[in-house]
Write a protein that holds these residues in place. Structure first.
Motif, short mmCIF file in Angstrom:
data_model
loop_
_atom_site.label_atom_id
_atom_site.label_comp_id
_atom_site.label_asym_id
_atom_site.label_seq_id
_atom_site.Cartn_x
_atom_site.Cartn_y
_atom_site.Cartn_z
N GLU A 276 -3.17 11.16 5.41
CA GLU A 276 -3.75 9.86 5.08
C GLU A 276 -4.04 9.72 3.59
OE1 GLU A 276 -7.22 12.24 7.02
OE2 GLU A 276 -5.02 12.15 7.07
N ASN A 277 -4.39 10.84 2.93
CA ASN A 277 -4.67 10.77 1.50
C ASN A 277 -3.40 10.64 0.68
OD1 ASN A 277 -7.45 11.03 1.91
ND2 ASN A 277 -7.35 13.26 1.88
N ILE A 278 -2.37 11.35 1.07
CA ILE A 278 -1.09 11.26 0.36
C ILE A 278 -0.50 9.87 0.53
CG2 ILE A 278 1.24 12.18 0.19
CD1 ILE A 278 -0.95 14.09 -0.77
N ILE A 279 -0.53 9.35 1.74
CA ILE A 279 0.00 8.01 1.99
C ILE A 279 -0.83 6.96 1.25
CG2 ILE A 279 0.32 6.24 3.76
CD1 ILE A 279 1.06 8.56 5.67
N GLY A 280 -2.15 7.17 1.24
CA GLY A 280 -3.02 6.21 0.57
C GLY A 280 -2.70 6.06 -0.90
N ALA A 281 -2.17 7.12 -1.52
CA ALA A 281 -1.82 7.04 -2.94
C ALA A 281 -0.68 6.07 -3.19
CB ALA A 281 -1.45 8.43 -3.45
N LEU A 282 0.07 5.69 -2.15
CA LEU A 282 1.12 4.69 -2.31
C LEU A 282 0.58 3.37 -2.83
CD1 LEU A 282 3.21 5.20 0.94
CD2 LEU A 282 3.97 5.67 -1.39
N ARG A 283 -0.70 3.16 -2.63
CA ARG A 283 -1.29 1.90 -3.07
C ARG A 283 -1.12 1.71 -4.57
NH1 ARG A 283 -7.12 -0.71 -1.48
NH2 ARG A 283 -7.01 -2.46 -2.92
N LEU A 284 -1.07 2.80 -5.34
CA LEU A 284 -0.90 2.71 -6.79
C LEU A 284 0.35 1.94 -7.15
CD1 LEU A 284 -1.83 6.39 -7.75
CD2 LEU A 284 -3.20 4.34 -8.20
N THR A 285 1.40 2.07 -6.34
CA THR A 285 2.65 1.37 -6.62
C THR A 285 2.84 0.13 -5.75
OG1 THR A 285 3.72 3.00 -5.17
CG2 THR A 285 3.89 3.35 -7.54
N VAL A 286 2.41 0.19 -4.49
CA VAL A 286 2.59 -0.97 -3.61
C VAL A 286 1.84 -2.19 -4.15
CG1 VAL A 286 2.05 -1.89 -1.31
CG2 VAL A 286 3.10 0.36 -1.55
N ASP A 287 0.68 -1.96 -4.76
CA ASP A 287 -0.08 -3.08 -5.32
C ASP A 287 0.64 -3.77 -6.47
OD1 ASP A 287 -2.22 -3.27 -3.64
OD2 ASP A 287 -3.56 -2.03 -4.83
N LEU A 288 1.68 -3.14 -7.00
CA LEU A 288 2.44 -3.74 -8.10
C LEU A 288 3.63 -4.57 -7.61
CD1 LEU A 288 2.56 -0.64 -10.50
CD2 LEU A 288 0.93 -2.54 -10.53
N MET A 289 3.92 -4.50 -6.32
CA MET A 289 5.11 -5.18 -5.80
C MET A 289 4.98 -6.69 -5.93
SD MET A 289 6.02 -2.96 -2.40
CE MET A 289 7.55 -3.86 -2.15
N PRO A 290 6.06 -7.36 -6.30
CA PRO A 290 6.03 -8.83 -6.35
C PRO A 290 6.01 -9.43 -4.95
CG PRO A 290 8.24 -8.05 -6.77
CD PRO A 290 7.37 -6.82 -6.69
N PHE A 291 5.88 -10.73 -4.89
CA PHE A 291 5.73 -11.42 -3.61
C PHE A 291 6.89 -11.14 -2.66
CE2 PHE A 291 6.09 -15.21 -0.88
CZ PHE A 291 4.83 -15.21 -0.32
N ASP A 292 8.12 -11.19 -3.15
CA ASP A 292 9.26 -10.96 -2.26
C ASP A 292 9.25 -9.53 -1.71
OD1 ASP A 292 10.21 -13.52 -2.50
OD2 ASP A 292 11.56 -13.07 -4.17
N GLY A 293 8.75 -8.58 -2.50
CA GLY A 293 8.61 -7.22 -1.99
C GLY A 293 7.60 -7.15 -0.87
N LEU A 294 6.51 -7.92 -1.01
CA LEU A 294 5.51 -7.98 0.05
C LEU A 294 6.13 -8.50 1.35
CD1 LEU A 294 2.60 -8.14 1.23
CD2 LEU A 294 2.43 -10.41 0.18
N LEU A 295 6.97 -9.52 1.24
CA LEU A 295 7.60 -10.07 2.44
C LEU A 295 8.48 -9.02 3.12
CD1 LEU A 295 8.57 -13.64 1.17
CD2 LEU A 295 6.63 -13.01 2.62
N ASP A 296 9.16 -8.20 2.33
CA ASP A 296 9.97 -7.12 2.92
C ASP A 296 9.09 -6.14 3.70
OD1 ASP A 296 12.29 -8.16 1.88
OD2 ASP A 296 12.29 -6.86 0.10
N LEU A 297 7.88 -5.91 3.21
CA LEU A 297 6.97 -4.99 3.89
C LEU A 297 6.52 -5.51 5.25
CD1 LEU A 297 4.57 -3.71 1.06
CD2 LEU A 297 6.44 -2.47 2.16
N TYR A 298 6.55 -6.83 5.41
CA TYR A 298 6.03 -7.40 6.66
C TYR A 298 6.84 -6.97 7.87
CZ TYR A 298 1.87 -10.04 5.76
OH TYR A 298 0.56 -10.37 5.52
#
Length: 237
Positions: A72-94
């Motif tokens: 959970e801690n290693i995965i949580g660190a993904l937030r450092l980069t996921v928070d930088l994704m543009p809107f279209d990247g967010l839609l891909d995550l959905y």
């Protein structure tokens, strides 16, 4: 960046191979510099980078250690980069979020007890009584987080928190049609809870998938502007 990369990947390989086990203390700098063929400055920068990823941690008065490397801690660190994704990247995550929320809800249906059901119902009572805005967004997140925890998979819970953290930058409730959107969202939350209370994994998965799919459709159609907000110091949604 070549020497820093050498230090970073060298340390990473030592950890991945088990040579530096979870919880073990980092060897002396001189020893590591000789082993990896890098300077102290490059080694320290590599350690800092691994620290940002949750792989290495400093303990005051004790030294630097490999972290427990909990998923959970290693995965949580993904937030450092996921928070930088543009809107279209967010839609891909959905698409991923839809699958994961459905799975979490199906697992939660098997684990739900009366105390947890009352907790979820109480959150929805507050959410339905709230005005569209930040408070409603917080309650919405609490509802989904509580379901994810019931799935009893810390890695899954953490990954969903990472995905939701980015989506909260784009608030549908703030739009002119926010009240209607919130009312429909509230209804779909109740459908999820009803399936959970019936201990019906298939129905819970379907309700959760439909809820996320509807949110994705609203986002694709309305494309809200990002909301500027301070990032919290811990991973929450």
């Amino acid at each position: 960046m070549g020497a820093i990369d050498d230090a970073f990947h060298g340390l990473r390989e030592m950890i991945a191979s088990g040579e530096l086990a979870p919880g073990s203390r980092k060897p002396p700098e001189a020893q590591l510099c000789d082993r990896l063929g890098v300077s102290r400055g490059s080694l320290r920068e590599a350690v800092r980078m691994l620290g940002a990823l949750g792989v290495i941690e400093s303990r005051h008065g004790s030294g630097t250690y490999v972290s427990p490397l909990e998923a959970e801690n290693i995965i949580g660190a993904l937030r450092l980069t996921v928070d930088l994704m543009p809107f279209d990247g967010l839609l891909d995550l959905y698409e991923l979020r839809r699958v994961l929320e459905a799975h979490a809800s199906s697992q939660a249906a098997a684990h739900l007890d009366e105390e947890s059901a009352e907790l979820l119902s109480g959150i929805l009572d507050e959410l339905e009584a709230s005005e569209p805005g930040e408070a409603a967004s917080d309650l919405d997140a609490r509802f989904h987080e509580a379901i994810a925890r019931l799935a009893e998979n810390a890695a899954l819970t953490s990954l969903l928190e990472v995905f939701r953290s980015r989506s909260r930058s784009y608030q549908l409730f703030d739009l002119p049609d926010g009240r209607r959107i919130k009312a429909e969202s509230d209804r779909s939350h109740r459908e999820i809870l009803a399936a959970l209370r019936a201990h019906d994994p298939a129905a819970a998965a379907a309700a959760a998938a439909a809820h996320v799919s509807q949110t994705e459709s609203w986002l694709r159609e309305l494309r809200p502007e990002p909301r500027a907000r301070l990032l919290p110091t811990r991973i929450d949604d």
